[in-house]
Design a protein around this motif. Structure first.
Motif, PDB file in Angstrom:
ATOM      1  N   THR A   6       0.809  -1.092   0.168  1.00  0.00           N
ATOM      2  CA  THR A   6      -0.047   0.118   0.063  1.00  0.00           C
ATOM      3  C   THR A   6       0.851   1.283   0.120  1.00  0.00           C
ATOM      4  OG1 THR A   6      -0.008   0.491   2.321  1.00  0.00           O
ATOM      5  CG2 THR A   6      -1.575  -1.044   1.460  1.00  0.00           C
ATOM      6  N   LYS A   7       0.196   2.527  -0.116  1.00  0.00           N
ATOM      7  CA  LYS A   7       1.240   3.518  -0.096  1.00  0.00           C
ATOM      8  C   LYS A   7       1.408   4.063   1.464  1.00  0.00           C
ATOM      9  CE  LYS A   7      -1.201   5.264  -4.123  1.00  0.00           C
ATOM     10  NZ  LYS A   7      -2.006   6.270  -4.877  1.00  0.00           N
ATOM     11  N   VAL A   8       0.671   3.485   2.277  1.00  0.00           N
ATOM     12  CA  VAL A   8       0.930   3.904   3.693  1.00  0.00           C
ATOM     13  C   VAL A   8       1.841   2.918   4.319  1.00  0.00           C
ATOM     14  CG1 VAL A   8      -0.802   5.665   3.780  1.00  0.00           C
ATOM     15  CG2 VAL A   8      -1.292   2.848   4.322  1.00  0.00           C
ATOM     16  N   GLN A  11       3.656   3.934   7.469  1.00  0.00           N
ATOM     17  CA  GLN A  11       2.547   4.301   8.443  1.00  0.00           C
ATOM     18  C   GLN A  11       2.254   3.031   9.029  1.00  0.00           C
ATOM     19  OE1 GLN A  11      -0.487   6.777   7.217  1.00  0.00           O
ATOM     20  NE2 GLN A  11      -1.659   6.724   9.279  1.00  0.00           N
ATOM     21  N   PHE A  49      -7.099   2.264   9.826  1.00  0.00           N
ATOM     22  CA  PHE A  49      -6.716   2.250   8.477  1.00  0.00           C
ATOM     23  C   PHE A  49      -7.857   2.364   7.527  1.00  0.00           C
ATOM     24  CE2 PHE A  49      -2.945   0.766  10.651  1.00  0.00           C
ATOM     25  CZ  PHE A  49      -2.260   1.905  10.343  1.00  0.00           C
ATOM     26  N   GLU A  50      -9.018   2.360   8.109  1.00  0.00           N
ATOM     27  CA  GLU A  50     -10.242   2.405   7.342  1.00  0.00           C
ATOM     28  C   GLU A  50     -10.177   3.691   6.370  1.00  0.00           C
ATOM     29  OE1 GLU A  50     -15.058   2.119   8.132  1.00  0.00           O
ATOM     30  OE2 GLU A  50     -13.762   2.491   9.498  1.00  0.00           O
ATOM     31  N   GLY A  51     -10.416   3.719   5.171  1.00  0.00           N
ATOM     32  CA  GLY A  51     -10.259   4.703   4.361  1.00  0.00           C
ATOM     33  C   GLY A  51      -9.039   4.722   3.809  1.00  0.00           C
ATOM     34  N   LEU A  52      -8.125   4.299   4.307  1.00  0.00           N
ATOM     35  CA  LEU A  52      -6.674   4.651   3.698  1.00  0.00           C
ATOM     36  C   LEU A  52      -6.199   3.270   3.168  1.00  0.00           C
ATOM     37  CD1 LEU A  52      -4.810   6.055   6.730  1.00  0.00           C
ATOM     38  CD2 LEU A  52      -5.442   7.270   4.829  1.00  0.00           C
ATOM     39  N   VAL A  53      -6.675   1.944   3.427  1.00  0.00           N
ATOM     40  CA  VAL A  53      -6.289   0.795   2.961  1.00  0.00           C
ATOM     41  C   VAL A  53      -7.615   0.062   2.612  1.00  0.00           C
ATOM     42  CG1 VAL A  53      -5.112  -1.369   3.441  1.00  0.00           C
ATOM     43  CG2 VAL A  53      -4.433   0.599   4.519  1.00  0.00           C
ATOM     44  N   GLU A  54      -7.762  -0.266   1.354  1.00  0.00           N
ATOM     45  CA  GLU A  54      -8.696  -0.786   0.789  1.00  0.00           C
ATOM     46  C   GLU A  54      -8.793  -2.518   1.490  1.00  0.00           C
ATOM     47  OE1 GLU A  54     -10.385  -2.691  -3.317  1.00  0.00           O
ATOM     48  OE2 GLU A  54      -8.660  -1.299  -3.642  1.00  0.00           O
ATOM     49  N   PHE A  56      -9.140  -3.014   4.369  1.00  0.00           N
ATOM     50  CA  PHE A  56      -8.370  -3.090   5.864  1.00  0.00           C
ATOM     51  C   PHE A  56      -8.706  -4.034   6.908  1.00  0.00           C
ATOM     52  CE2 PHE A  56     -12.216  -0.522   6.777  1.00  0.00           C
ATOM     53  CZ  PHE A  56     -12.361  -0.918   8.189  1.00  0.00           C
TER      54      PHE A  56
END
Length: 79
Positions: A6-8, A11, A49-54, A56
């Motif tokens: 992921t892009k994060v 993080q 990570f809800e909304g950041l990682v599909e 999640f």
């Protein structure tokens, strides 16, 4: 270090180490994943990570001992 899912990822790892400072990751104890006290730590970690990682909140198949192959005895489903 070289695989980014992921892009994060950085993080996620940083938050993981803050939340689970003493968790051994080479040989996992199922109690560290499935017990009620563990779930109380894992739920908020994942929800962060809800909304950041599909997907999640999907589970994953883990090896309990990273030095051994995937077998029924050496695998656990982490939710």
């Amino acid at each position: 270090k070289f695989l980014n899912l992921t892009k994060v990822d950085d993080q996620i790892y940083e938050e993981f180490r803050k939340t689970f400072k003493d968790l051994k990751i080479d040989v996992l104890d199922p109690e560290d994943l499935k017990s009620e006290p563990a779930k109380e730590k894992w739920r908020p970690f994942c929800l962060g990570f809800e909304g950041l990682v599909e997907d999640f909140n999907y589970g994953t198949l883990l090896r309990l001992d990273s030095r051994r192959d995937y077998t029924e005895e050496n695998s656990i489903f982490g939710e």
